[in-house]
Design a protein around this motif. Structure first.
Motif, PDB file in Angstrom:
ATOM      1  N   PRO A 210       0.647  -1.039  -0.124  1.00  0.00           N
ATOM      2  CA  PRO A 210       0.103  -0.065   0.064  1.00  0.00           C
ATOM      3  C   PRO A 210       0.775   1.081   0.069  1.00  0.00           C
ATOM      4  CG  PRO A 210      -0.757  -1.711   1.381  1.00  0.00           C
ATOM      5  CD  PRO A 210       0.304  -2.016   1.105  1.00  0.00           C
ATOM      6  N   ASN A 211       1.790   1.320   0.492  1.00  0.00           N
ATOM      7  CA  ASN A 211       2.893   2.520   0.587  1.00  0.00           C
ATOM      8  C   ASN A 211       3.400   2.932  -0.426  1.00  0.00           C
ATOM      9  OD1 ASN A 211       4.697   0.510   1.139  1.00  0.00           O
ATOM     10  ND2 ASN A 211       5.731   1.374   2.517  1.00  0.00           N
ATOM     11  N   GLU A 212       3.440   1.860  -1.251  1.00  0.00           N
ATOM     12  CA  GLU A 212       4.115   2.044  -2.861  1.00  0.00           C
ATOM     13  C   GLU A 212       2.858   2.493  -3.844  1.00  0.00           C
ATOM     14  OE1 GLU A 212       5.282  -1.705  -3.515  1.00  0.00           O
ATOM     15  OE2 GLU A 212       7.390  -1.413  -2.551  1.00  0.00           O
ATOM     16  N   CYS A 213       1.735   2.675  -3.449  1.00  0.00           N
ATOM     17  CA  CYS A 213       0.539   3.158  -4.318  1.00  0.00           C
ATOM     18  C   CYS A 213       0.112   4.697  -4.243  1.00  0.00           C
ATOM     19  CB  CYS A 213      -0.771   2.367  -3.699  1.00  0.00           C
ATOM     20  SG  CYS A 213      -0.586   0.804  -4.079  1.00  0.00           S
ATOM     21  N   TRP A 214      -0.222   5.204  -5.102  1.00  0.00           N
ATOM     22  CA  TRP A 214      -0.610   6.524  -4.942  1.00  0.00           C
ATOM     23  C   TRP A 214      -2.389   6.529  -5.625  1.00  0.00           C
ATOM     24  CZ3 TRP A 214       1.229  11.322  -3.605  1.00  0.00           C
ATOM     25  CH2 TRP A 214       2.671  11.207  -3.401  1.00  0.00           C
ATOM     26  N   VAL A 215      -2.775   7.242  -4.845  1.00  0.00           N
ATOM     27  CA  VAL A 215      -4.564   7.332  -5.008  1.00  0.00           C
ATOM     28  C   VAL A 215      -4.550   8.914  -5.498  1.00  0.00           C
ATOM     29  CG1 VAL A 215      -6.721   7.290  -4.181  1.00  0.00           C
ATOM     30  CG2 VAL A 215      -4.995   5.650  -3.432  1.00  0.00           C
ATOM     31  N   LEU A 216      -5.609   8.797  -6.760  1.00  0.00           N
ATOM     32  CA  LEU A 216      -6.038  10.113  -7.154  1.00  0.00           C
ATOM     33  C   LEU A 216      -7.333  10.221  -6.590  1.00  0.00           C
ATOM     34  CD1 LEU A 216      -5.629  12.568  -9.014  1.00  0.00           C
ATOM     35  CD2 LEU A 216      -6.422  11.314 -10.793  1.00  0.00           C
ATOM     36  N   GLU A 217      -7.725  11.426  -5.865  1.00  0.00           N
ATOM     37  CA  GLU A 217      -9.033  11.353  -5.427  1.00  0.00           C
ATOM     38  C   GLU A 217      -9.362  12.929  -5.376  1.00  0.00           C
ATOM     39  OE1 GLU A 217     -11.674  10.661  -3.990  1.00  0.00           O
ATOM     40  OE2 GLU A 217     -11.432   8.712  -4.266  1.00  0.00           O
ATOM     41  N   ASP A 218     -10.603  13.217  -5.501  1.00  0.00           N
ATOM     42  CA  ASP A 218     -11.105  14.867  -5.472  1.00  0.00           C
ATOM     43  C   ASP A 218     -12.303  14.625  -4.346  1.00  0.00           C
ATOM     44  OD1 ASP A 218     -13.260  13.386  -6.452  1.00  0.00           O
ATOM     45  OD2 ASP A 218     -14.148  14.566  -8.000  1.00  0.00           O
ATOM     46  N   SER A 219     -12.187  13.917  -3.250  1.00  0.00           N
ATOM     47  CA  SER A 219     -12.968  13.960  -2.121  1.00  0.00           C
ATOM     48  C   SER A 219     -12.474  13.763  -0.947  1.00  0.00           C
ATOM     49  CB  SER A 219     -14.214  13.093  -2.407  1.00  0.00           C
ATOM     50  OG  SER A 219     -13.834  11.585  -2.054  1.00  0.00           O
ATOM     51  N   LYS A 220     -12.833  14.262   0.103  1.00  0.00           N
ATOM     52  CA  LYS A 220     -12.435  14.235   1.484  1.00  0.00           C
ATOM     53  C   LYS A 220     -12.304  12.698   1.943  1.00  0.00           C
ATOM     54  CE  LYS A 220     -13.281  15.968   6.393  1.00  0.00           C
ATOM     55  NZ  LYS A 220     -13.806  16.859   7.176  1.00  0.00           N
ATOM     56  N   ASN A 221     -13.741  12.255   1.731  1.00  0.00           N
ATOM     57  CA  ASN A 221     -13.709  10.796   2.113  1.00  0.00           C
ATOM     58  C   ASN A 221     -12.746   9.811   1.276  1.00  0.00           C
ATOM     59  OD1 ASN A 221     -15.802  11.334   3.955  1.00  0.00           O
ATOM     60  ND2 ASN A 221     -17.268  11.124   2.699  1.00  0.00           N
ATOM     61  N   GLY A 222     -12.542  10.173   0.097  1.00  0.00           N
ATOM     62  CA  GLY A 222     -11.830   9.272  -0.601  1.00  0.00           C
ATOM     63  C   GLY A 222     -10.181   9.479  -0.076  1.00  0.00           C
ATOM     64  N   ILE A 223      -9.935  10.525   0.307  1.00  0.00           N
ATOM     65  CA  ILE A 223      -8.593  10.883   0.691  1.00  0.00           C
ATOM     66  C   ILE A 223      -8.347  10.064   2.315  1.00  0.00           C
ATOM     67  CG2 ILE A 223      -7.156  12.574   1.805  1.00  0.00           C
ATOM     68  CD1 ILE A 223      -7.961  14.320  -0.423  1.00  0.00           C
ATOM     69  N   GLN A 224      -9.454  10.150   2.938  1.00  0.00           N
ATOM     70  CA  GLN A 224      -9.369   9.479   4.277  1.00  0.00           C
ATOM     71  C   GLN A 224      -9.370   8.077   4.048  1.00  0.00           C
ATOM     72  OE1 GLN A 224     -13.065  11.080   6.074  1.00  0.00           O
ATOM     73  NE2 GLN A 224     -12.093  12.501   7.202  1.00  0.00           N
ATOM     74  N   ALA A 225      -9.862   7.602   2.922  1.00  0.00           N
ATOM     75  CA  ALA A 225      -9.691   6.189   2.988  1.00  0.00           C
ATOM     76  C   ALA A 225      -8.497   5.719   2.289  1.00  0.00           C
ATOM     77  CB  ALA A 225     -10.864   5.422   1.649  1.00  0.00           C
ATOM     78  N   ALA A 226      -7.947   6.356   1.378  1.00  0.00           N
ATOM     79  CA  ALA A 226      -6.403   6.247   1.316  1.00  0.00           C
ATOM     80  C   ALA A 226      -5.827   6.289   1.958  1.00  0.00           C
ATOM     81  CB  ALA A 226      -5.972   7.341  -0.192  1.00  0.00           C
ATOM     82  N   ASN A 227      -5.582   7.330   2.960  1.00  0.00           N
ATOM     83  CA  ASN A 227      -4.947   7.292   4.469  1.00  0.00           C
ATOM     84  C   ASN A 227      -4.863   6.214   5.061  1.00  0.00           C
ATOM     85  OD1 ASN A 227      -3.812   9.807   3.676  1.00  0.00           O
ATOM     86  ND2 ASN A 227      -5.402  10.985   4.693  1.00  0.00           N
ATOM     87  N   ALA A 228      -6.253   5.836   5.276  1.00  0.00           N
ATOM     88  CA  ALA A 228      -6.392   4.542   6.186  1.00  0.00           C
ATOM     89  C   ALA A 228      -5.993   3.276   5.728  1.00  0.00           C
ATOM     90  CB  ALA A 228      -8.111   4.616   6.596  1.00  0.00           C
ATOM     91  N   ALA A 229      -5.681   3.132   4.473  1.00  0.00           N
ATOM     92  CA  ALA A 229      -5.243   2.090   3.817  1.00  0.00           C
ATOM     93  C   ALA A 229      -3.622   2.274   3.664  1.00  0.00           C
ATOM     94  CB  ALA A 229      -5.566   1.902   2.304  1.00  0.00           C
ATOM     95  N   GLY A 230      -2.973   3.147   4.164  1.00  0.00           N
ATOM     96  CA  GLY A 230      -1.552   3.490   4.114  1.00  0.00           C
ATOM     97  C   GLY A 230      -1.026   3.595   2.811  1.00  0.00           C
ATOM     98  N   MET A 231      -2.030   4.459   1.883  1.00  0.00           N
ATOM     99  CA  MET A 231      -1.659   4.706   0.621  1.00  0.00           C
ATOM    100  C   MET A 231      -1.095   6.448   0.384  1.00  0.00           C
ATOM    101  SD  MET A 231      -4.119   2.550  -1.904  1.00  0.00           S
ATOM    102  CE  MET A 231      -4.372   0.826  -1.613  1.00  0.00           C
ATOM    103  N   LYS A 232      -0.410   6.540  -0.486  1.00  0.00           N
ATOM    104  CA  LYS A 232      -0.079   8.221  -0.576  1.00  0.00           C
ATOM    105  C   LYS A 232      -1.505   8.706  -1.499  1.00  0.00           C
ATOM    106  CE  LYS A 232       4.742   7.360  -0.491  1.00  0.00           C
ATOM    107  NZ  LYS A 232       5.840   6.800  -1.216  1.00  0.00           N
ATOM    108  N   CYS A 233      -1.652   9.926  -1.241  1.00  0.00           N
ATOM    109  CA  CYS A 233      -2.763  10.450  -1.826  1.00  0.00           C
ATOM    110  C   CYS A 233      -2.509  11.945  -2.936  1.00  0.00           C
ATOM    111  CB  CYS A 233      -3.962  10.791  -1.237  1.00  0.00           C
ATOM    112  SG  CYS A 233      -5.515  10.796  -1.854  1.00  0.00           S
TER     113      CYS A 233
END
Length: 62
Positions: free
Chosen positions: A5-28
């Motif tokens: 997970p810490n090798e992944c990047w997530v592209l998000e346009d919402s607060k909840n999506g960013i929270q999910a990425a953070n909770a998963a240990g991914m960069k956002c």
């Protein structure tokens, strides 16, 4: 994909999506989407106004 997970990047346009990425240990990457209103992207690792502003090589260095 067999990557951590810490090798992944997530592209998000919402607060909840960013929270999910953070909770998963991914960069956002927070994307300021004019159609989504104020989503509070401050918890993203980086924020862009345009998807074309994302430089993959820069992400690999972080």
């Amino acid at each position: 994909m067999n990557i951590k997970p810490n090798e992944c990047w997530v592209l998000e346009d919402s607060k909840n999506g960013i929270q999910a990425a953070n909770a998963a240990g991914m960069k956002c990457i927070g994307f300021i989407n004019q159609n989504s209103g104020d989503q509070g992207l401050s918890r993203a690792d980086t924020i862009v106004n345009n998807i074309r502003d994302i430089k993959v090589m820069d992400l690999l260095l972080e």
